[in-house]
Motif scaffolding. Structure first.
Motif, mmCIF file in Angstrom:
data_model
loop_
_atom_site.group_PDB
_atom_site.id
_atom_site.type_symbol
_atom_site.label_atom_id
_atom_site.label_comp_id
_atom_site.label_asym_id
_atom_site.label_seq_id
_atom_site.Cartn_x
_atom_site.Cartn_y
_atom_site.Cartn_z
ATOM 1 N N ALA A 187 0.812 -1.218 0.000
ATOM 2 C CA ALA A 187 0.000 0.000 0.000
ATOM 3 C C ALA A 187 0.845 1.267 0.000
ATOM 4 C CB ALA A 187 -0.926 -0.005 1.214
ATOM 5 N N TYR A 188 1.979 1.246 0.704
ATOM 6 C CA TYR A 188 2.797 2.455 0.764
ATOM 7 C C TYR A 188 3.315 2.845 -0.619
ATOM 8 C CZ TYR A 188 2.820 2.429 5.841
ATOM 9 O OH TYR A 188 2.442 2.483 7.151
ATOM 10 N N ALA A 189 3.422 1.862 -1.520
ATOM 11 C CA ALA A 189 3.901 2.167 -2.860
ATOM 12 C C ALA A 189 2.882 2.964 -3.657
ATOM 13 C CB ALA A 189 4.232 0.867 -3.595
ATOM 14 N N VAL A 190 1.602 2.709 -3.447
ATOM 15 C CA VAL A 190 0.577 3.395 -4.236
ATOM 16 C C VAL A 190 0.105 4.692 -3.584
ATOM 17 C CG1 VAL A 190 -1.528 2.360 -3.279
ATOM 18 C CG2 VAL A 190 -1.426 2.896 -5.721
ATOM 19 N N LEU A 191 0.417 4.886 -2.316
ATOM 20 C CA LEU A 191 -0.032 6.110 -1.644
ATOM 21 C C LEU A 191 0.461 7.387 -2.325
ATOM 22 C CD1 LEU A 191 0.157 5.169 2.144
ATOM 23 C CD2 LEU A 191 -1.874 5.518 0.741
ATOM 24 N N ILE A 251 8.423 6.143 -1.657
ATOM 25 C CA ILE A 251 7.917 6.164 -0.281
ATOM 26 C C ILE A 251 8.695 7.171 0.560
ATOM 27 C CG2 ILE A 251 7.607 4.790 1.820
ATOM 28 C CD1 ILE A 251 7.188 2.353 0.064
ATOM 29 N N LEU A 252 9.984 7.283 0.320
ATOM 30 C CA LEU A 252 10.776 8.290 1.034
ATOM 31 C C LEU A 252 10.253 9.686 0.719
ATOM 32 C CD1 LEU A 252 13.162 8.961 2.853
ATOM 33 C CD2 LEU A 252 14.622 8.982 0.813
ATOM 34 N N ASN A 253 9.866 9.919 -0.522
ATOM 35 C CA ASN A 253 9.264 11.200 -0.883
ATOM 36 C C ASN A 253 7.954 11.413 -0.133
ATOM 37 O OD1 ASN A 253 8.690 13.578 -2.797
ATOM 38 N ND2 ASN A 253 6.932 12.242 -3.119
ATOM 39 N N LEU A 254 7.196 10.354 0.052
ATOM 40 C CA LEU A 254 5.942 10.459 0.797
ATOM 41 C C LEU A 254 6.210 10.871 2.245
ATOM 42 C CD1 LEU A 254 2.846 9.990 0.577
ATOM 43 C CD2 LEU A 254 3.260 7.678 1.417
ATOM 44 N N ALA A 255 7.272 10.313 2.851
ATOM 45 C CA ALA A 255 7.632 10.700 4.218
ATOM 46 C C ALA A 255 8.005 12.179 4.281
ATOM 47 C CB ALA A 255 8.793 9.832 4.712
ATOM 48 N N VAL A 256 8.733 12.658 3.270
ATOM 49 C CA VAL A 256 9.086 14.089 3.209
ATOM 50 C C VAL A 256 7.825 14.932 3.066
ATOM 51 C CG1 VAL A 256 10.292 15.834 1.856
ATOM 52 C CG2 VAL A 256 11.376 13.624 2.287
ATOM 53 N N PHE A 257 6.916 14.483 2.209
ATOM 54 C CA PHE A 257 5.655 15.199 1.985
ATOM 55 C C PHE A 257 4.849 15.316 3.276
ATOM 56 C CE2 PHE A 257 1.091 14.802 1.090
ATOM 57 C CZ PHE A 257 0.872 15.895 0.260
ATOM 58 N N PHE A 258 4.690 14.184 3.978
ATOM 59 C CA PHE A 258 3.945 14.204 5.243
ATOM 60 C C PHE A 258 4.667 15.055 6.284
ATOM 61 C CE2 PHE A 258 1.442 9.966 4.734
ATOM 62 C CZ PHE A 258 0.643 10.582 3.791
ATOM 63 N N GLY A 259 5.993 14.896 6.366
ATOM 64 C CA GLY A 259 6.761 15.659 7.347
ATOM 65 C C GLY A 259 6.627 17.153 7.155
ATOM 66 N N TYR A 260 6.622 17.597 5.910
ATOM 67 C CA TYR A 260 6.469 19.034 5.630
ATOM 68 C C TYR A 260 5.141 19.550 6.174
ATOM 69 C CZ TYR A 260 4.939 23.015 2.803
ATOM 70 O OH TYR A 260 4.420 24.211 2.395
#
Length: 454
Positions: free
Chosen positions: A278-282, A392-401
């Motif tokens: 799921a984390y891949a498609v988020l 997924i690392l980009n998603l973590a950056v996105f959420f963190g921002y």
């Protein structure tokens, strides 16, 4: 779960008694309510119950089915349940197993989504989610670390991961293009340097035995599981109709650009891109649902992921939250039917997200049962998995921002959220704490801070 116990029949070399459809139904229903812990936890539960305790199928047959499901887009644990249900009780067995794996989660998420969207501004709810948001950022970071540590075995795969991060973070390239490019690189690389694109090991060893199984290593393939062109054609036609009829009705009733129609089309595409879990498609979901369609906000997406982590069923069920919020906020059926609009949208996106998973199993299962050898041609999947790490690392950056700078970079830095995120990351990565426990602890901290301190 209880400790594995080998039934007495195993001591005298006898397989278990045949399993009735009703017995299987009750097990799949139970599994739908206890399948916490993400795909690893869900697969572990099925292995313990079906291979060790009940001995419905052998270790080797279990892993053979799992290897196939790992190659498919879609939630591998739900597909594994569908495969085993199909193998034991034909198509209806697979349908029942797959539906019951998802249905309890859908009902729970509809209820939680309504409470969230209707009462989320209350101090109690706001406080809980204040602590949950930083925890979700840490959870996504943990997912990147977990998948990366398993998938990035050499410099080539590290380079693919880094390139995918740059592609989506700096260049804003669409997720499907990144996946397609990675698959092409894997296909070519698998021919030029196959040693660089070998898949990781299986989830376990296939030579373990817990006693004779109902479907054992040498049990002949059931007649319904044998490959026939006629059966494949029938599944393809039925599957096409199950997609085309509701899509056609939505288009005829509301038009192609209506929210419900676009949800059906968007999540059909999303269902084909869930390589790596799921984390891949988020990232693809947030690109579409947030940036393109404006069905929900980044903060709501983070909250929805937290709800998905704390409910049974596959994590991709977060799409039900996306659908509910989008249908509710858009007031699709008018201001007096907000809940109905949200529930209908949640059910709709669940249908279009999971329909391909059933078709992959019912159509491809007979081909897989024709051989019990390891699957080949996995180099493209290996490259896709490497690319997924960067995404997924980009998603973590996105959420963190959005968590640490809730008003944007021009606003204040939320150092309290940063401390909660750091504590959650340490708990997950260093001390290997359970995700649900971490979310609960962070939610309590957020509630205390919001009510008594902030």
């Amino acid at each position: 779960m209880s400790q594995p116990q080998i039934p007495a029949a195993a001591d005298i070399g006898l397989p278990p008694s045949p399993v009735s459809f009703r017995q299987a139904f009750m097990f799949w229903l139970k599994l739908g309510f206890i399948s916490f812990g993400g795909p690893a936890g869900q697969i572990s539960i099925m292995h313990q119950e079906l291979v060790e305790n009940r001995r419905w199928l052998s270790e080797r047959r279990f892993l053979h089915a799992l290897n196939y499901c790992m190659l498919l887009p879609g939630p591998e644990a739900q597909q594994l349940a569908t495969y085993i249900g199909w193998l034991m009780h034909r198509s209806w067995g697979g349908i029942v197993a797959g539906v019951l794996f998802v249905f309890p989660s859908l009902l729970i998420l509809i209820g939680l989504s309504w409470l969230y969207i209707a009462f989320g501004n209350l101090p109690l709810i706001a406080g809980l989610f204040y602590g949950v948001k930083p925890a979700v950022t840490a959870i996504v970071l943990q997912a990147a670390h977990r998948i990366g540590s398993r998938a990035l075995k050499n410099n080539v795969l590290w380079a693919i991961a880094a390139a995918s991060f740059v592609a989506i973070f700096a260049l804003s390239l669409p997720f499907p293009l990144i996946v397609a490019t990675a698959a092409l690189i894997g296909y070519i690389g698998g021919r030029i340097a196959p040693e660089r694109f070998k898949t990781g090991g299986a989830h376990g060893k296939a030579d373990q035995s817990f006693g004779p199984a109902l479907i054992d290593d040498d049990t002949p393939t059931p007649d319904h599981a044998r490959f026939r062109w006629r059966s494949l054609l029938r599944v393809a036609i039925v599957g096409a109709l199950l997609w085309a009829v509701p899509m056609g009705l939505l288009t005829a009733a509301y038009g192609w650009h209506d929210t419900l129609t676009q949800m059906g089309w968007f999540f059909t595409k999303a269902a084909m891109l869930t390589f790596g879990g799921a984390y891949a498609v988020l990232p693809y979901v947030y690109q579409g649902a947030i940036e393109h369609y404006n069905w929900l906000t980044p903060a709501q997406m983070i909250d929805g992921l937290a709800l998905g982590e704390t409910t049974p069923g596959p994590l991709i069920m977060v799409v039900a939250f996306v659908g509910f919020v989008g249908g509710y906020v858009k007031a699709l059926f008018g201001p007096d039917s907000l809940f109905l609009a949200g529930a209908a949208a949640a059910a709709l996106v669940t249908w279009f997200t999971f329909l391909p998973s059933f078709l992959f199993i019912l159509a491809g299962g007979p081909l897989i049962e024709a051989t019990h050898h390891d699957l080949k041609f996995t180099a493209p999947l290996t490259a896709i998995t490497a690319a997924v790490v960067g995404v997924i690392l980009n998603l973590a950056v996105f959420f963190g921002y959005h968590v640490l700078w809730p008003q944007g970079f021009n606003g204040a830095f939320d150092w309290i959220s940063a401390l909660i995120a750091l504590a959650a990351a340490v708990a997950l990565l260093r001390f290997k704490r359970n995700v649900i426990h971490v979310i609960a602890a962070c939610a309590i901290c957020g509630l205390i801070l919001k009510i008594w301190i902030l």
